[in-house]
Design a protein around this motif. Sequence first.
Motif, PDB file in Angstrom:
ATOM      1  N   THR A   1       0.767  -0.932   0.289  1.00  0.00           N
ATOM      2  CA  THR A   1      -0.153  -0.156  -0.017  1.00  0.00           C
ATOM      3  C   THR A   1       0.781   0.911   0.239  1.00  0.00           C
ATOM      4  O   THR A   1       0.067   2.098  -0.151  1.00  0.00           O
ATOM      5  N   ARG A   2       1.887   1.396  -0.026  1.00  0.00           N
ATOM      6  CA  ARG A   2       3.123   2.119   0.887  1.00  0.00           C
ATOM      7  C   ARG A   2       3.023   2.945  -1.461  1.00  0.00           C
ATOM      8  O   ARG A   2       3.575   2.238  -2.184  1.00  0.00           O
ATOM      9  N   VAL A   3       3.153   4.149  -1.113  1.00  0.00           N
ATOM     10  CA  VAL A   3       3.833   4.436  -2.409  1.00  0.00           C
ATOM     11  C   VAL A   3       4.507   4.610  -3.157  1.00  0.00           C
ATOM     12  O   VAL A   3       4.902   4.268  -4.296  1.00  0.00           O
TER      13      VAL A   3
ATOM     14  N   ARG B   1       5.396   8.170 -19.203  1.00  0.00           N
ATOM     15  CA  ARG B   1       5.029   8.507 -17.817  1.00  0.00           C
ATOM     16  C   ARG B   1       3.795   7.534 -17.761  1.00  0.00           C
ATOM     17  O   ARG B   1       2.296   7.075 -18.528  1.00  0.00           O
ATOM     18  N   ILE B   2       4.263   6.949 -16.258  1.00  0.00           N
ATOM     19  CA  ILE B   2       3.283   6.070 -16.157  1.00  0.00           C
ATOM     20  C   ILE B   2       3.116   6.161 -14.602  1.00  0.00           C
ATOM     21  O   ILE B   2       3.335   6.883 -13.828  1.00  0.00           O
ATOM     22  N   PHE B   3       1.329   6.443 -14.860  1.00  0.00           N
ATOM     23  CA  PHE B   3       1.118   7.177 -13.262  1.00  0.00           C
ATOM     24  C   PHE B   3       0.039   5.791 -12.724  1.00  0.00           C
ATOM     25  O   PHE B   3      -0.996   5.129 -12.708  1.00  0.00           O
ATOM     26  N   ILE B   4       0.508   5.582 -10.912  1.00  0.00           N
ATOM     27  CA  ILE B   4      -0.397   4.290 -10.180  1.00  0.00           C
ATOM     28  C   ILE B   4      -1.021   5.383  -9.770  1.00  0.00           C
ATOM     29  O   ILE B   4      -0.918   5.584  -8.361  1.00  0.00           O
ATOM     30  N   GLU B   5      -2.895   5.590  -9.227  1.00  0.00           N
ATOM     31  CA  GLU B   5      -3.611   5.701  -8.505  1.00  0.00           C
ATOM     32  C   GLU B   5      -3.783   5.701  -7.217  1.00  0.00           C
ATOM     33  O   GLU B   5      -3.672   3.955  -7.315  1.00  0.00           O
ATOM     34  N   ARG B   6      -3.648   6.267  -6.519  1.00  0.00           N
ATOM     35  CA  ARG B   6      -3.610   5.342  -4.493  1.00  0.00           C
ATOM     36  C   ARG B   6      -4.638   6.894  -3.551  1.00  0.00           C
ATOM     37  O   ARG B   6      -4.202   7.357  -3.645  1.00  0.00           O
ATOM     38  N   GLU B   7      -5.766   6.446  -3.691  1.00  0.00           N
ATOM     39  CA  GLU B   7      -6.930   7.740  -3.488  1.00  0.00           C
ATOM     40  C   GLU B   7      -6.910   8.454  -2.143  1.00  0.00           C
ATOM     41  O   GLU B   7      -6.490   9.309  -1.946  1.00  0.00           O
ATOM     42  N   ASP B   8      -5.879   6.895  -1.543  1.00  0.00           N
ATOM     43  CA  ASP B   8      -5.528   7.835   0.210  1.00  0.00           C
ATOM     44  C   ASP B   8      -4.390   8.155   0.679  1.00  0.00           C
ATOM     45  O   ASP B   8      -4.030   8.326   1.603  1.00  0.00           O
ATOM     46  N   ALA B   9      -3.756   8.655  -0.704  1.00  0.00           N
ATOM     47  CA  ALA B   9      -2.197   8.716  -0.387  1.00  0.00           C
ATOM     48  C   ALA B   9      -2.013   9.895  -0.278  1.00  0.00           C
ATOM     49  O   ALA B   9      -3.448  11.443  -0.717  1.00  0.00           O
ATOM     50  N   LEU B  10      -1.156  10.531   0.918  1.00  0.00           N
ATOM     51  CA  LEU B  10      -0.992  11.845   1.941  1.00  0.00           C
ATOM     52  C   LEU B  10       0.189  12.369   0.586  1.00  0.00           C
ATOM     53  O   LEU B  10      -0.460  14.039   0.327  1.00  0.00           O
TER      54      LEU B  10
END
Length: 428
Positions: free
Chosen positions: A149-151, A246-255
């Motif tokens: 879960t860690r970005v 560019r590659i983007f991985i979304e994490r909605e809860d990421a601060l």
Amino acid sequence: MLDRTTPPPIRQLSEFSITRPDRRTMKNGMPLNIIHAGTEDVVRFDLLIGGGQWNQEQPLQAMFANRMLREGAGNLTSSQIAERLDYYGAWLELSSSVNYGFITLYSLNKYFARTLAVISEMIKAPTFPAKELSVVADTNKQQFLVNSTRVEMIARKQLNTALFGPEHPFGRYAVAEDYDRITPEVLRSFYRKYYHSGNCSVYISGKVTSEIIRCIEDNLGSGQWGEVTEKAKTMLVPPVTTKEKRIFIEREDALQSSLKMGCFVMDRHHPDFLKARVMVTLFGGYFGSRLMSNIREDKGYTYGIGAGIVSYPGTGILTVSTEAANEYVDSIITEVYREMDILCNDLVPQEELEIVKNYMLGDLCRSYEGPFSLSDAWIYIETAGLDERFFIRSLDAIRGITREEIRILAQKYFCKENLIEVIAGKKV
């Protein structure tokens, strides 16, 4: 009186020497490397096994085969192994890398014979008990789920997958289900293939006595052990790099977001490698680097940003890494490219280059000042396939590099078009 307002003069390192190991071959053919250094009655024992992530038949096999050695061996249970080592004040570390497994023991001299007897039993007769394996695998699986879960972890894995390809040993990562596929027989299969006297080497460092050497020879060097076969050969696999920039991985809860940028450069054997390390250190390899001065100190976008060359068998990757608030990521990428352009176009001020040289020379000296750090140095030489003059060449590269060479190296290896940008975080 000492004038504390005047700093001491900076002196260049005039000479450099590193204690060489006393290299021997035991009766069964295993190399024994002895580093006589240190004044305290303590030694460090390292066993190197030529088999790691690259050689495994399924994910996690190499790591768990190494990790489970301490969970039962011969007639000893996991608790008995732990209690005996603890009773004698010893410390055991088990780890694995791309192509090696490592068993490291720190022991007092007077108890070395007793602690090595335990290690020898672990190496020669591991039991891989199912009950303990279930506990260890479940614990590691839970830690894996947390780390997933860690970005930072997400971005790092995605960058390697983008560069090497999802089927490459360096681009393929374990998933949660892989922890459930690890069985005692899977580990025994890996153990039988790689853990034998024909595929290992020993390093012993510290205040090494003749009794300690004899103890190693009696336990591990007097006869063949394991199913001795030929040493494992590493067959290099060509990477299959993505065409995405560019590659983007979304994490909605990421601060905050994690940014990883990377591209292929040279490996450790390339003639440019040692001087390129100086160039990359100036760019982003220490606290006073260009990236830190600009992006942290001047712009305040992040607490820290770094760049380096990560080496793999047959290749290397130039990486830039940081974590920052989501809204600053694009600005950070812009500034990274701006600093690359400056190094490609302008000569580095001589004063700045001298600061970097002194920093790297000091770091070089600190790395080889103690008996156990000497073990790390010579183990690095073996596992990387380097020759013994590597340290001298490192020193010469740092002292000899010029401003013009920094610019030429930047022009050669700072290819913005090749850099893949991976961002893991929340959309702004």
